[in-house]
Design an enzyme around this catalytic site. Structure first.
Site, short mmCIF file in Angstrom:
data_model
loop_
_atom_site.label_atom_id
_atom_site.label_comp_id
_atom_site.label_asym_id
_atom_site.label_seq_id
_atom_site.Cartn_x
_atom_site.Cartn_y
_atom_site.Cartn_z
N SER A 142 31.56 28.86 47.01
CA SER A 142 32.14 27.74 46.25
C SER A 142 31.25 27.46 45.04
O SER A 142 30.06 27.78 45.05
CB SER A 142 32.20 26.49 47.12
OG SER A 142 32.55 25.34 46.37
N TYR A 155 27.89 20.68 53.01
CA TYR A 155 28.73 21.71 52.39
C TYR A 155 27.94 22.48 51.33
O TYR A 155 28.04 23.71 51.25
CB TYR A 155 29.95 21.04 51.77
CG TYR A 155 31.01 21.99 51.25
CD1 TYR A 155 31.79 22.73 52.12
CD2 TYR A 155 31.24 22.12 49.88
CE1 TYR A 155 32.77 23.59 51.65
CE2 TYR A 155 32.21 22.97 49.41
CZ TYR A 155 32.99 23.71 50.29
OH TYR A 155 33.95 24.56 49.81
#
Length: 273
Positions: A142, A155
């Site tokens: 990501s 995350y």
């Protein structure tokens, strides 16, 4: 439309969003697609649709955070198919958890377990099925693995780990003809975004999307099918000399240092409306 003809592909996190879009594209490109997810209902719907139109798609209930589940899956694939050509480690979860001193340990452990540990486990147990003939591994990272987000340190840690884990695998297996790259999406219109920020029909979801319009140079959220096309490039022989890379597909967000003039430039905001 046959860039993956006669290729056997495993896709985790295959039920919705980027995973689902990639299953559909890879099947159209001629691959035998083996789908893994805990959400079997949505996977089965996709598989049925594609198989009714000449595809070759099989589904498996797999929890990538569980070593037992992954090893059982790998054994089934070995028994039924022998080898695989492409592994797309796409399964992942995300959730805000507050500042680090407030962050729930169980949430941190869950995100690391699914996103990072899951990528490790599926790679560890499916890599032996690629050693003889080589192939391509794609790990979903990501843009949040390259820079930080407010209240999402778990995350950030997981995706940052995936980005560098990808490079480690690329070095480890280059001599076996296995290429390993990561795909780092920006903000993509998926069910996960609906869950995190609200759907397009909800007020908070609309505010989130409006904010992303001006902060993203291309002026919109990405689509799952756009990420699937990047994954196709990495899976196919079109990227035969690409390994150890992180391909960012974020609409240009990582191209600038900070919003600066974008915050006060009314013309910039207007052009995204």
């Amino acid at each position: 439309m046959s860039r993956l003809q006669n290729k056997t592909v495993v896709i985790t996190g295959a039920a919705t969003g980027i995973g689902q879009a990639t299953v559909e594209l890879f099947a159209k490109e001629g691959a035998t697609v083996l789908c893994a997810d805990v959400n079997t209902e949505e996977m089965n719907k996709t598989a049925e649709k594609l198989n009714n139109n000449g595809g070759n798609v099989e589904t498996f209930h797999v929890d990538v955070s569980s070593e037992e589940s992954v090893t059982s899956f790998a054994n089934k694939i070995k028994e039924e198919y022998g080898t695989i050509d492409v592994l797309f480690n796409n399964a992942g979860v995300d959730q805000e958890g507050g500042k680090v001193h407030e962050y729930p340990v169980e949430l941190f452990d869950r995100i690391i377990s699914v996103d990072l540990r899951g990528t490790f486990l599926t790679s560890k147990y499916l890599l032996p099925l690629m050693m003889e003939n080589g192939g391509s591994i794609i790990n979903t990272s990501s843009m949040s693995g390259r820079a930080a987000d407010l209240d999402r340190s778990g995350y950030n840690a997981a995706k940052g780990g995936i980005t560098n884990f990808t490079k480690a695998m690329a070095i480890d297996y280059a001599r076996q003809g296995i290429r390993v790259n990561s795909l780092s999406p920006g903000t993509i219109e998926t069910p996960l975004i609906d869950e995190l920020a609200g759907s397009k029909e909800e007020e908070m979801g609309q505010k989130f999307r409006d904010a992303n319009k001006w902060v993203t140079p291309l002026g919109r959220l990405g689509r799952p099918d756009e990420m699937a096309k990047v994954a196709l490039f990495l899976a196919s022989d079109d990227s035969s000399y690409v390994t150890g890379e992180d391909i960012t597909a974020d609409g240009g967000i990582m191209a600038y240092t900070w919003p600066g003039k974008m915050l006060i430039d009314e013309q910039w905001k207007k052009e995204t409306e």
